[in-house]
Structure formats: C-alpha cells, structure tokens
Write an enzyme that holds these catalytic residues in place. Structure first.
Site, PDB file in Angstrom:
ATOM      1  N   GLY A 166      11.838  -6.650  -2.781  1.00 28.99           N
ATOM      2  CA  GLY A 166      10.885  -7.579  -3.385  1.00 28.99           C
ATOM      3  C   GLY A 166      10.961  -9.027  -2.972  1.00 28.99           C
ATOM      4  O   GLY A 166      10.016  -9.784  -3.228  1.00 28.99           O
ATOM      5  N   PRO A 204      15.399  -4.183   0.449  1.00 25.78           N
ATOM      6  CA  PRO A 204      14.306  -5.077   0.834  1.00 25.78           C
ATOM      7  C   PRO A 204      13.551  -4.556   2.056  1.00 25.78           C
ATOM      8  O   PRO A 204      14.139  -3.907   2.921  1.00 25.78           O
ATOM      9  CB  PRO A 204      15.029  -6.385   1.175  1.00 25.78           C
ATOM     10  CG  PRO A 204      16.416  -5.982   1.555  1.00 25.78           C
ATOM     11  CD  PRO A 204      16.722  -4.694   0.847  1.00 25.78           C
ATOM     12  N   GLY A 205      12.268  -4.820   2.111  1.00 29.32           N
ATOM     13  CA  GLY A 205      11.462  -4.432   3.267  1.00 29.32           C
ATOM     14  C   GLY A 205      10.854  -5.672   3.912  1.00 29.32           C
ATOM     15  O   GLY A 205      11.264  -6.104   4.985  1.00 29.32           O
ATOM     16  N   ARG A 206       9.907  -6.251   3.181  1.00 26.77           N
ATOM     17  CA  ARG A 206       9.153  -7.389   3.721  1.00 26.77           C
ATOM     18  C   ARG A 206      10.065  -8.505   4.250  1.00 26.77           C
ATOM     19  O   ARG A 206       9.867  -8.992   5.359  1.00 26.77           O
ATOM     20  CB  ARG A 206       8.260  -7.957   2.611  1.00 26.77           C
ATOM     21  CG  ARG A 206       7.320  -9.052   3.078  1.00 26.77           C
ATOM     22  CD  ARG A 206       6.651  -9.768   1.892  1.00 26.77           C
ATOM     23  NE  ARG A 206       6.221  -8.903   0.847  1.00 26.77           N
ATOM     24  CZ  ARG A 206       4.980  -8.416   0.700  1.00 26.77           C
ATOM     25  NH1 ARG A 206       4.049  -8.760   1.554  1.00 26.77           N
ATOM     26  NH2 ARG A 206       4.690  -7.622  -0.309  1.00 26.77           N
ATOM     27  N   ARG A 241      -4.120  -6.688   4.915  1.00 24.85           N
ATOM     28  CA  ARG A 241      -3.642  -7.462   3.757  1.00 24.85           C
ATOM     29  C   ARG A 241      -4.623  -8.531   3.256  1.00 24.85           C
ATOM     30  O   ARG A 241      -4.778  -8.688   2.051  1.00 24.85           O
ATOM     31  CB  ARG A 241      -2.261  -8.060   4.045  1.00 24.85           C
ATOM     32  CG  ARG A 241      -1.203  -6.985   4.350  1.00 24.85           C
ATOM     33  CD  ARG A 241       0.223  -7.510   4.337  1.00 24.85           C
ATOM     34  NE  ARG A 241       0.666  -7.837   3.000  1.00 24.85           N
ATOM     35  CZ  ARG A 241       0.672  -9.036   2.483  1.00 24.85           C
ATOM     36  NH1 ARG A 241       0.298 -10.070   3.200  1.00 24.85           N
ATOM     37  NH2 ARG A 241       1.057  -9.227   1.238  1.00 24.85           N
ATOM     38  N   CYS A 273     -16.746  -3.513  11.240  1.00 26.59           N
ATOM     39  CA  CYS A 273     -18.100  -3.596  10.683  1.00 26.59           C
ATOM     40  C   CYS A 273     -18.058  -3.698   9.179  1.00 26.59           C
ATOM     41  O   CYS A 273     -18.375  -2.735   8.467  1.00 26.59           O
ATOM     42  CB  CYS A 273     -18.902  -2.389  11.121  1.00 26.59           C
ATOM     43  SG  CYS A 273     -19.047  -2.370  12.885  1.00 26.59           S
ATOM     44  N   GLU A 274     -17.607  -4.820   8.700  1.00 22.47           N
ATOM     45  CA  GLU A 274     -17.544  -5.072   7.284  1.00 22.47           C
ATOM     46  C   GLU A 274     -17.471  -6.573   7.057  1.00 22.47           C
ATOM     47  O   GLU A 274     -16.666  -7.248   7.699  1.00 22.47           O
ATOM     48  CB  GLU A 274     -16.279  -4.416   6.712  1.00 22.47           C
ATOM     49  CG  GLU A 274     -16.643  -3.569   5.544  1.00 22.47           C
ATOM     50  CD  GLU A 274     -15.519  -2.764   4.973  1.00 22.47           C
ATOM     51  OE1 GLU A 274     -15.287  -1.650   5.468  1.00 22.47           O
ATOM     52  OE2 GLU A 274     -14.920  -3.258   4.018  1.00 22.47           O
TER      53      GLU A 274
HETATM   54  N1  LLP Z   1      11.714  -0.348  -3.038  1.00 24.75           N
HETATM   55  C1  LLP Z   1      10.670   0.225  -3.621  1.00 24.75           C
HETATM   56  C2  LLP Z   1      10.882   1.306  -4.588  1.00 24.75           C
HETATM   57  C3  LLP Z   1       9.367  -0.208  -3.314  1.00 24.75           C
HETATM   58  O1  LLP Z   1       8.333   0.353  -3.901  1.00 24.75           O
HETATM   59  C4  LLP Z   1       9.192  -1.251  -2.364  1.00 24.75           C
HETATM   60  C5  LLP Z   1       7.854  -1.718  -2.023  1.00 24.75           C
HETATM   61  C6  LLP Z   1      10.329  -1.812  -1.774  1.00 24.75           C
HETATM   62  C7  LLP Z   1      11.581  -1.345  -2.139  1.00 24.75           C
HETATM   63  C8  LLP Z   1      10.240  -2.918  -0.762  1.00 24.75           C
HETATM   64  O2  LLP Z   1       9.689  -4.075  -1.285  1.00 24.75           O
HETATM   65  P1  LLP Z   1       9.627  -5.407  -0.404  1.00 24.75           P
HETATM   66  O3  LLP Z   1      11.049  -5.880  -0.205  1.00 24.75           O
HETATM   67  O4  LLP Z   1       8.981  -5.066   0.882  1.00 24.75           O
HETATM   68  O5  LLP Z   1       8.837  -6.354  -1.206  1.00 24.75           O
HETATM   69  N2  LLP Z   1       1.612  -3.221   0.786  1.00 24.75           N
HETATM   70  C9  LLP Z   1       2.007  -4.339  -0.049  1.00 24.75           C
HETATM   71  C10 LLP Z   1       3.442  -4.220  -0.505  1.00 24.75           C
HETATM   72  C11 LLP Z   1       3.727  -2.950  -1.252  1.00 24.75           C
HETATM   73  C12 LLP Z   1       5.168  -2.824  -1.658  1.00 24.75           C
HETATM   74  C13 LLP Z   1       5.449  -1.469  -2.163  1.00 24.75           C
HETATM   75  N3  LLP Z   1       6.799  -1.225  -2.515  1.00 24.75           N
HETATM   76  C14 LLP Z   1       1.774  -5.634   0.710  1.00 24.75           C
HETATM   77  O6  LLP Z   1       1.307  -5.589   1.846  1.00 24.75           O
HETATM   78  O7  LLP Z   1       2.015  -6.715   0.183  1.00 24.75           O
END
Ligand code: LLP
Length: 442
Positions: A253, A296-298, A335, A366-367
């Site tokens: 997050g 973390p991902g993002r 996004r 096309c949007e």
């Molecule tokens: N763990 C779980 C259980 C999650 O559902 C997620 C993200 C993460 C970790 C990783 O979260 P992050 O560190 O990336 O914030 N498509 C959306 C974001 C969706 C996130 C879904 N879950 C966007 O483009 O903003």
C-alpha cells in the site's frame, strides 16, 4: 527522516545527457524509441534495486521480516527474477502469477497466494508447486483447500485474510481494509473459521493473520492501527483457543509520487511506524513477536518505469483546449481513465526547453475518455517528438489490454547503458493467434 526512492518522481538514473536528451539507466530515451519503437515501457534496474535496498535497510531493525513483492503491480519473468535475486518473495493472485514466478526460478516457499475467489485449479497448482503460504479469504476456500490438500495427502500452510475495519484516504476502488469490503473474513467471522480449522480441516495449518488496507497510501497511522488489530487478534486467539500464531502479514500500500502534489511517506517512516506498533502491541497484549510479512507492489516498481510515446496529431478546439495525441493511451495505461490518476511527462528530446503551451495529452483509442494527462505545460511540440511519461512501472503493463486490437507495447530493462527487451511487442499475428473461425464460416 531519511528519504527513499518511492518519494522520487523519476527513476534515480534520470539525467539530461550530452545530446540534450533525457537519459535513464545510461540509455538515451530518443535512441530507445528509435531502436524499439513506441509506445515503449522502459524499466530502470538501478531504481528497482534502490527501492529494494530501502526496504531491506528500513526493516532491518525488526529481526523476522519476510519481504514479498505484490506481483499484480507488474509481473514478468525478468522482474520476478530480479526481485527474487534481491531476496524478495512474492504475493501472487492467480495461476498466471504463480506460474510466472515459478518459471523465473523464485523459491516457491517464499510465495504467498492471495485472492478472494481462488479456483480449484489455482489452489491445486499452488499445492503442487509447494507455494509457501495461502492466504485464505473465505469459508468456501477453507473447505475447498482442505479437500484438495487431503486428496494429495498434504498440509496447506495458511494465513487467514481478515478485514480490519480501517479506512484510508485513497481512491474508493483501491481501499480494501474497510468493513464493507469483498476481501477477507470480517472480525466477527474469525473464530468460526479457526474452530473449523482446529476441528474439521485436518489438512490445513494456520500460521497467522493477513490484512491489506489499501493502495497509494500516504498516511502512516493506518499501519499503526492495523498492526495493533492484528496483534490483538493473535493474542485473543491464543487466549481463546490456546493457538500460538506467529505470523502477521500487513499487506502493501505505500504510495508513490506521480506528481509534485503527491507526498508519500518514505519507506523508512513506514517501517518505523510498523515496527513501533509491533513492539508496542506485542508488549501490550503479551505475546511473542510474530514474523512480519510485507507485500508492497506499487512502491517497488512504479518509480522505475516510464512510458515513451511518439507525439502525433493535435487538435486546437476553437477557443478551447489543445489536444495533443500520442500513439498509445488507455490500453497501455488505464489508470487515468479508471482512477482519474495524474501523471507528469517531459519531451525526451527537449527536456530543457521552456514550456510555451498547455496541452491535454490524448490517447489514440476510440474513446473520448482516453486522456492520459489533463493539463500539462510543454515546450513547442513538433511531430515525432518523444513524450516520456513518468512513474508508469506499476499497474500499467499489468492492467494493459488489446482494446481496438492494438498490440501491447514492448518493455525494455535498462542498466549501465545497456537495454534488454524483457517483454516483446505483440505482432499482428500474435493478435489473431488465439482466434478460430468455425468451419461453416470458412
Ligand atoms: N497485497 C494485497 C492483498 C493487495 O490487494 C495489494 C494490491 C497489494 C498487496 C499491493 O498493494 P500496493 O503496494 O501495490 O499498493 N490497480 C490499482 C491498484 C490496485 C491494488 C490492488 N491490491 C491502481 O492502479 O492504482
């Protein structure tokens, strides 16, 4: 407190080179656009490694941490191999993500499988490949998993995903920890799940609890509160069932900086709050310090990525805005249209020129809603200029589509003046390769 890479708008190696062009990872972006074509995703290895170091250093004050990367942000063989080499495990949410990290050579014991509606096939694959943890989301999954594990004479090692009831201030679609959420067991359902595991589901071993409160989070207090709830639940389950659970997963997050308005906390601040809360809660509720999982991902992959587009047609609405089109848009970056997300960009071949106009960057799809950047001040635009949009590493390629039957872009990894293709551009034949024509139509 120390700054960290997620607080930077651009990849750490971004500079203006002797040609007067933008350069990332020692590679001239105009050369990359020429060599590989556009749209092009460019990923900077040094930035990814720098974020990984931030995380490792920030959490070094807590002795038991399992760092996992949330693959949903960007999942490819090369990025999985790189993150695995950096010592990260993986949070995966589908067979596709499980298979990708497996093929990339990641140790499967460091993989955690998440998701609110995992299929029998997916759970089977997870057990067959010995995925380390499955985060079970609901009652149906508990019973399915127990059955499948029983059939294989295996024990499924799980966490229970819970909804801690925490609201964070992010886009409604990416909040997940609030009570009215499709994810996880409500706090009032945990005991029933635990009882089932202890009495009926002999092929399931529960190790701990998991929560995730949202994405693109700028507050730190929400993590403090989340951990207190998780630790309190561990203590409560110990008292009620004599169950010594020793793992908590706090999710991901942490936010990133898409524009100058975004001020995400640093990895160090987040780690500090998480560790402080853990230490205080463990003391307060009198349990042994659990192993901490983060996913973390993002914040790991976003800053490393930019997308290059070629600037094409433009339209000046009489007495209105100027639309400037690029050769990509909502299919490679959904996004802005999905979340009204903002991005910053520069012209890669004239990064030092003064802005002379305000334009709206429109996609080629096309949007009418296919707008990448609503208002941006740019230097004089000439046809063929290369636009570099920053911070596109996360949730761009992973959410990309073939809308309008447009090929998804190529992705290159840059490092020390070298560029390597890590995802090939789809060809026209790729686009029709899964289509079939029934005989009667031939
Ligand atoms: N763990 C779980 C259980 C999650 O559902 C997620 C993200 C993460 C970790 C990783 O979260 P992050 O560190 O990336 O914030 N498509 C959306 C974001 C969706 C996130 C879904 N879950 C966007 O483009 O903003």
């Amino acid at each position: 407190m120390r700054k960290s890479t997620n607080q930077s708008l651009k990849p750490v190696t971004t500079r203006i080179n002797n040609n007067g062009n933008l350069e990332i990872g020692g590679c001239d972006l105009v050369d990359l656009a020429q060599k590989y074509g556009t749209p092009l995703y460019v990923l900077d290895e040094a930035t990814i490694r720098s974020v990984c170091n931030d995380y490792k250093e920030a959490f070094s004050a807590y002795p038991k941490v399992n760092m996992m990367y949330a693959s949903k942000a960007l999942c490819t063989l090369a990025t999985s191999a790189l993150l695995s080499k950096e010592g990260f495990g993986f949070d995966v949410v589908s067979s596709g993500e499980i298979y990708t990290v497996y093929k990339a050579g990641a140790p499967m014991k460091k993989v955690l499988f998440n998701g609110n509606n995992k299929s029998v096939d997916e759970l089977t694959l997870a057990l067959d490949l010995n995925v380390g943890r499955i985060s079970v989301d609901n009652f149906l999954e508990l019973s399915l998993l127990n059955e499948i594990a029983k059939g294989k004479n295996k024990i499924a090692n799980i966490l229970l995903r819970i909804t801690p009831g925490i609201e964070c201030h992010t886009h409604e679609y990416i909040q997940t920890g609030h009570l009215d959420s499709k994810f996880g067991f409500d706090l009032t359902q945990i005991d029933e799940a635990v009882e089932l595991i202890l009495t009926e589901y002999k092929n399931i071993k529960l190790h701990g609890l998991h929560a995730h409160i949202g994405s693109q989070i700028f507050e730190t207090k929400v993590y403090y509160d989340e951990i207190e709830i998780l630790v309190k639940e561990l203590a409560r389950l110990d008292e009620k069932f004599g169950l010594k659970l020793d793992e908590i997963n706090v999710g991901g997050g942490l936010g990133v900086k898409y524009t100058d308005k975004d001020l995400p906390p640093s990895t160090y601040e987040i780690a500090d709050v998480i560790i402080k809360s853990l230490n205080a809660s463990v003391e307060k509720y009198g349990i042994e310090p659990p192993t901490l999982f983060i996913e973390p991902g993002r914040s790991i992959i976003s800053t490393a990525g930019v997308t290059l587009y070629t600037l094409g047609s433009s339209k000046q609405v009489p007495k209105g805005k100027t639309y400037q089109a690029v050769d990509g848009g909502m299919a490679d970056n959904p996004r802005p249209s999905m979340y009204k997300a903002d991005y910053l960009a520069e012209i890669a071949d004239k990064p030092s020129d003064n802005p002379v106009q305000t334009v709206t960057i429109a996609g080629r799809f096309c949007e009418s809603g296919d707008i990448l950047i609503r208002e941006i001040n740019l230097p004089k635009i000439e046809e063929g200029d290369i636009l570099c949009v920053f911070n596109t590493g996360a949730y761009n390629f992973s959410m990309a589509s073939n809308y309008n039957r447009v090929s998804r872009p190529e992705m290159v990894l840059v490092n020390n003046s070298q560029s390597d293709i890590i995802v090939k551009r789809e060809t026209l034949d790729d686009l029709v390769s899964k289509d079939l024509i029934p005989d009667r139509l031939k």
